[in-house]
Enzyme design. Structure first.
Site, mmCIF file in Angstrom:
data_model
loop_
_atom_site.group_PDB
_atom_site.id
_atom_site.type_symbol
_atom_site.label_atom_id
_atom_site.label_comp_id
_atom_site.label_asym_id
_atom_site.label_seq_id
_atom_site.Cartn_x
_atom_site.Cartn_y
_atom_site.Cartn_z
ATOM 1 N N GLY A 15 -69.461 -21.978 -36.509
ATOM 2 C CA GLY A 15 -70.687 -21.516 -37.158
ATOM 3 C C GLY A 15 -71.580 -20.632 -36.294
ATOM 4 N N THR A 16 -70.987 -19.922 -35.336
ATOM 5 C CA THR A 16 -71.798 -18.980 -34.539
ATOM 6 C C THR A 16 -72.430 -17.932 -35.440
ATOM 7 O OG1 THR A 16 -70.024 -19.209 -32.920
ATOM 8 C CG2 THR A 16 -71.772 -17.660 -32.382
ATOM 9 N N ASN A 17 -71.649 -17.428 -36.368
ATOM 10 C CA ASN A 17 -72.191 -16.421 -37.296
ATOM 11 C C ASN A 17 -73.238 -17.018 -38.230
ATOM 12 O OD1 ASN A 17 -70.933 -13.633 -37.068
ATOM 13 N ND2 ASN A 17 -69.134 -14.952 -36.884
ATOM 14 N N LEU A 96 -59.516 -16.555 -50.853
ATOM 15 C CA LEU A 96 -59.979 -16.782 -52.231
ATOM 16 C C LEU A 96 -59.126 -15.944 -53.181
ATOM 17 C CD1 LEU A 96 -63.777 -16.635 -51.370
ATOM 18 C CD2 LEU A 96 -62.502 -18.685 -52.055
ATOM 19 N N HIS A 112 -65.226 -9.845 -40.240
ATOM 20 C CA HIS A 112 -63.897 -9.948 -39.623
ATOM 21 C C HIS A 112 -63.987 -9.395 -38.200
ATOM 22 C CE1 HIS A 112 -59.590 -10.339 -39.419
ATOM 23 N NE2 HIS A 112 -59.573 -9.156 -38.832
ATOM 24 N N GLU A 183 -70.527 -9.079 -33.970
ATOM 25 C CA GLU A 183 -70.645 -9.928 -35.161
ATOM 26 C C GLU A 183 -72.069 -10.417 -35.415
ATOM 27 O OE1 GLU A 183 -67.464 -12.750 -36.045
ATOM 28 O OE2 GLU A 183 -66.493 -12.112 -34.214
HETATM 29 C C1 GAR Z 1 -65.531 -15.334 -36.169
HETATM 30 O O1 GAR Z 1 -65.106 -14.551 -35.091
HETATM 31 C C2 GAR Z 1 -65.214 -14.638 -37.479
HETATM 32 O O2 GAR Z 1 -65.367 -13.254 -37.444
HETATM 33 C C3 GAR Z 1 -63.756 -15.005 -37.647
HETATM 34 O O3 GAR Z 1 -63.693 -16.348 -37.239
HETATM 35 C C4 GAR Z 1 -64.714 -16.609 -36.273
HETATM 36 C C5 GAR Z 1 -65.544 -17.782 -36.753
HETATM 37 O O4 GAR Z 1 -66.454 -18.191 -35.745
HETATM 38 N N1 GAR Z 1 -63.335 -14.798 -39.006
HETATM 39 C C6 GAR Z 1 -62.106 -14.398 -39.317
HETATM 40 O O5 GAR Z 1 -61.232 -14.219 -38.511
HETATM 41 C C7 GAR Z 1 -61.898 -14.185 -40.810
HETATM 42 N N2 GAR Z 1 -60.721 -13.430 -41.051
HETATM 43 P P1 GAR Z 1 -67.782 -18.982 -36.099
HETATM 44 O O6 GAR Z 1 -67.418 -20.126 -37.028
HETATM 45 O O7 GAR Z 1 -68.232 -19.498 -34.752
HETATM 46 O O8 GAR Z 1 -68.768 -18.017 -36.698
#
Ligand code: GAR
Length: 191
Positions: A15-17, A96, A112, A183
């Site tokens: 969940g950093t994003n 999805l 992404h 991101e």
């Molecule tokens: C993030 O780097 C996101 O961009 C990637 O997974 C990570 C989740 O990190 N998503 C994908 O690869 C989707 N195709 P987070 O849970 O710490 O945000």
């Protein structure tokens, strides 16, 4: 009257994003929308703790193998109950279906961790993306925010930001660089 778009954020992991979105919301930088719901397909996702710590309602909806339609029916019911108008995929690792995405045209966005169309599509997610970029030997990677349609990572691109790759980068180091330099800036800007 509160006219803000009601946003659900879908997560699967750290969940950093999600945290970047919450921080931007607290700073008043998400002008038109409000995160009102977090949906995780993993009961142990740390993103759920981040939601709880910030007083955001969170639900867990797990997907059993081969039960895409059941999973999406439950998702749709929860979104409807919470009057959700927009979905942000922030590290959500389930694909999805066209049945689902077609009900949300230009109302689902995804982040992404590469410059699409490189290192993306089915099976290319999380750390694998950075392993592939390093194995190929590209010198620049980055992140992409795009609308979600029925093609994995195939919807219209909204924003991209490049990140330089250093000679001694490991997948983990590169993942962190892309997260911090691209991101966490791009996703709140698109919300
Ligand atoms: C993030 O780097 C996101 O961009 C990637 O997974 C990570 C989740 O990190 N998503 C994908 O690869 C989707 N195709 P987070 O849970 O710490 O945000």
């Amino acid at each position: 009257m509160d006219n803000k778009t009601r946003i659900a954020v879908f997560v699967s992991g750290g969940g950093t994003n999600l945290q970047a979105l919450i921080d931007a919301q607290r700073a008043g930088n998400i002008k038109s929308g409000e995160i009102v719901l977090v949906v995780s397909d993993k009961a142990d996702a740390y993103a759920l703790t981040r939601a709880e710590n910030n007083g955001i309602k969170a639900v867990v909806i797990t997907k059993k193998k081969g039960e895409q339609a059941d999973f999406e029916n439950i998702l749709s019911a929860v979104l409807s109950e919470n009057n959700i108008e927009m979905i942000i995929l922030a590290g959500f690792m389930c694909i999805l279906s066209a049945d689902f995405t077609s009900q949300w045209p230009k109302r689902i966005i995804n982040i992404h961790p590469s410059l699409i169309p490189s290192f993306c599509g089915k099976g290319c997610y999380g750390l694998h993306v950075h392993e592939k970029a390093l194995a190929y030997g590209v010198k620049v990677t980055g992140a992409t925010v795009h609308f979600v349609n029925e093609i994995p990572d195939g919807g219209e691109i909204i924003f991209q930001k490049a990140v330089n790759i250093e000679d001694d980068d490991t997948p983990e180091v590169l993942q962190r660089s892309v997260m911090v330099q691209a991101e966490c800036i791009l996703l709140p800007a698109a919300a």
